[in-house]
Write a protein that holds these residues in place. Structure first.
Motif, mmCIF file in Angstrom:
data_model
loop_
_atom_site.group_PDB
_atom_site.id
_atom_site.type_symbol
_atom_site.label_atom_id
_atom_site.label_comp_id
_atom_site.label_asym_id
_atom_site.label_seq_id
_atom_site.Cartn_x
_atom_site.Cartn_y
_atom_site.Cartn_z
ATOM 1 N N LEU A 71 75.867 71.986 34.313
ATOM 2 C CA LEU A 71 75.250 70.731 34.720
ATOM 3 C C LEU A 71 75.511 69.699 33.628
ATOM 4 O O LEU A 71 74.902 69.756 32.563
ATOM 5 N N PRO A 72 76.428 68.745 33.870
ATOM 6 C CA PRO A 72 76.760 67.759 32.837
ATOM 7 C C PRO A 72 75.711 66.663 32.745
ATOM 8 O O PRO A 72 74.768 66.595 33.536
ATOM 9 N N GLN A 73 75.904 65.773 31.760
ATOM 10 C CA GLN A 73 74.967 64.670 31.546
ATOM 11 C C GLN A 73 74.904 63.770 32.767
ATOM 12 O O GLN A 73 73.829 63.355 33.197
ATOM 13 N N LYS A 74 76.059 63.439 33.343
ATOM 14 C CA LYS A 74 76.100 62.681 34.587
ATOM 15 C C LYS A 74 76.004 63.663 35.749
ATOM 16 O O LYS A 74 76.682 64.680 35.762
ATOM 17 N N ASP A 75 75.172 63.334 36.718
ATOM 18 C CA ASP A 75 74.878 64.290 37.783
ATOM 19 C C ASP A 75 76.073 64.587 38.689
ATOM 20 O O ASP A 75 76.088 65.572 39.401
ATOM 21 N N THR A 76 77.100 63.741 38.691
ATOM 22 C CA THR A 76 78.324 63.941 39.474
ATOM 23 C C THR A 76 78.057 64.195 40.957
ATOM 24 O O THR A 76 78.723 65.004 41.590
ATOM 25 N N LEU A 77 77.074 63.492 41.514
ATOM 26 C CA LEU A 77 76.886 63.557 42.960
ATOM 27 C C LEU A 77 77.998 62.754 43.633
ATOM 28 O O LEU A 77 78.414 61.712 43.139
ATOM 29 N N ALA A 121 70.817 57.963 51.255
ATOM 30 C CA ALA A 121 72.125 58.103 50.630
ATOM 31 C C ALA A 121 71.935 58.317 49.130
ATOM 32 O O ALA A 121 70.911 57.929 48.556
ATOM 33 N N CYS A 122 72.912 58.920 48.476
ATOM 34 C CA CYS A 122 72.804 59.178 47.040
ATOM 35 C C CYS A 122 72.572 57.885 46.256
ATOM 36 O O CYS A 122 71.877 57.883 45.238
ATOM 37 N N SER A 123 73.155 56.776 46.728
ATOM 38 C CA SER A 123 73.019 55.496 46.030
ATOM 39 C C SER A 123 71.592 54.966 46.045
ATOM 40 O O SER A 123 71.252 54.072 45.260
ATOM 41 N N GLN A 124 70.755 55.504 46.922
ATOM 42 C CA GLN A 124 69.362 55.053 47.019
ATOM 43 C C GLN A 124 68.421 55.849 46.124
ATOM 44 O O GLN A 124 67.240 55.533 46.057
ATOM 45 N N LEU A 125 68.932 56.850 45.455
ATOM 46 C CA LEU A 125 68.082 57.718 44.645
ATOM 47 C C LEU A 125 67.938 57.178 43.230
ATOM 48 O O LEU A 125 68.870 56.600 42.663
ATOM 49 N N SER A 126 66.773 57.411 42.642
ATOM 50 C CA SER A 126 66.554 57.081 41.234
ATOM 51 C C SER A 126 67.261 58.112 40.360
ATOM 52 O O SER A 126 67.731 59.151 40.836
ATOM 53 N N GLY A 127 67.302 57.845 39.050
ATOM 54 C CA GLY A 127 67.931 58.790 38.131
ATOM 55 C C GLY A 127 67.264 60.151 38.163
ATOM 56 O O GLY A 127 67.939 61.191 38.171
#
Length: 244
Positions: A71-77, A121-127
Motif C-alpha cells: 500500500l503506497p503513500q498515494k492510494d492509486t485508485l 465516483a472516486c473523485s468525490q471521496l475525501s483523502g
C-alpha cells in the motif's frame, strides 16, 4: 516470514544502505523511520520483488507461499473504475471478476465503513475515504505480509488516528512493515521500531538499535514511557536530517 541478511544496495557505485539484517514474523507490526532519501521505500520495493535498478548484495529470503501486498503513500485508485471495482482490481485486471468477488468487495467496503458511499465516483471521496478503499483492496488480496509506505501521511490528524486504528484492527492477523516519518505513529502501532540512518555524511545507511514499546497496540500517549521514546526517535531522526 521474511529474513533479510547483510543486504546492501548501490546506485552507480554510491552506496545507499549496507549490511541490513531484519526478520519479519507472523502477526507483528514493524515500523521503519528515517529521513527522506535514506532508502526506506527502496527497501520495501526490494522486499516486494520490484526492480530498483540498483546493485544488490545480500539476501532477502521469503518463506514459500508468502503472499505480499503493498500500500503506497498515494492510494492509486483508478478514477475510471467504480469503488467496488477498485477493491477487486486484481479480479478486474485478470478477467476473474464475478458475482462472488463483487460481493466480497462490498463486504470489505462495509468493514472499512465505506458501504454507504458505493454510489460515488472516486473523485468525490475525501483523502480518508480513499485510504479506506485502498485498505479494503489490500484486504481483498488476502496477503500474509503487508508493506505500508507512509499510507496515512497525507491525512489530517483526526482521520489519520481513525485510519491507524482501523488498519491495526483489520490487519491484526497479518505481518506488517510500516514506513513512516511519524514517531508517534510508529509507537502507537508497532511491536518493533528501527531507524534507518547514516552515521556520517555520505555514508551508507544502517539500522539503529531496536526500539520495543511496551503495552498493547494501538497505544495512546498516556504513558510517560512513550513520550520518552518519541523524544529518542526525534533525536535520531534530527541527527540524520542534519546530514542530508
Amino acid at each position: 516470514m521474511v529474513h533479510i541478511q547483510n543486504l546492501s544496495l548501490n546506485f552507480g557505485g554510491q552506496p545507499l544502505f549496507e549490511r541490513l539484517n531484519l526478520s519479519l514474523f507472523q502477526k507483528e507490526w514493524v515500523s521503519l523511520l528515517g529521513s527522506s532519501g535514506v532508502g526506506k521505500s527502496t527497501l520495501l520495493r526490494l522486499i516486494a520483488g520490484i526492480d530498483t535498478q540498483g546493485s544488490v548484495q545480500g539476501q532477502i529470503n521469503v518463506e514459500p507461499n508468502v503472499r505480499i501486498a503493498w500500500l503506497p503513500q498515494k492510494d492509486t485508485l483508478y478514477p475510471w473504475l467504480s469503488i467496488v471495482d477498485n477493491v477487486q482490481l486484481h479480479a478486474v485486471l485478470y478477467g476473474q471478476k464475478s458475482a462472488k468477488t463483487t460481493e466480497q468487495a462490498k463486504l470489505l467496503l462495509d468493514k472499512v465503513g465505506m458501504f454507504s458511499h458505493l454510489h460515488k465516483a472516486c473523485s468525490q471521496l475525501s483523502g480518508g475515504q480513499r485510504q479506506r478503499v485502498a485498505l479494503a483492496r489490500i484486504l481483498m488480496q488476502n496477503a500474509d505480509l503487508v508493506l505500508l509506505d507512509e499510507p496515512f501521511s497525507a491525512l489530517d490528524a483526526i482521520s489519520r488516528h481513525q485510519i491507524q486504528n482501523l488498519a491495526y484492527e483489520l490487519l491484526q492477523e497479518k505481518s506488517v512493515l510500516l514506513v513512516t516519518h511519524d514517531p508517534q505513529e510508529a509507537l502507537r502501532l508497532s511491536q518493533r521500531i528501527f531507524v534507518l540512518r547514516s552515521l556520517q555524511v555520505n555514508q551508507p545507511a544502517i539500522f539503529s538499535d531496536t526500539i520495543i514499546p511496551t503495552g498493547k497496540a494501538p497505544r495512546e500517549f498516556e504513558q510517560g514511557e512513550l513520550w520518552g521514546l518519541q523524544q529518542q526517535l526525534l533525536l535520531e531522526l534530527s541527527a540524520n536530517m542534519g546530514e542530508r
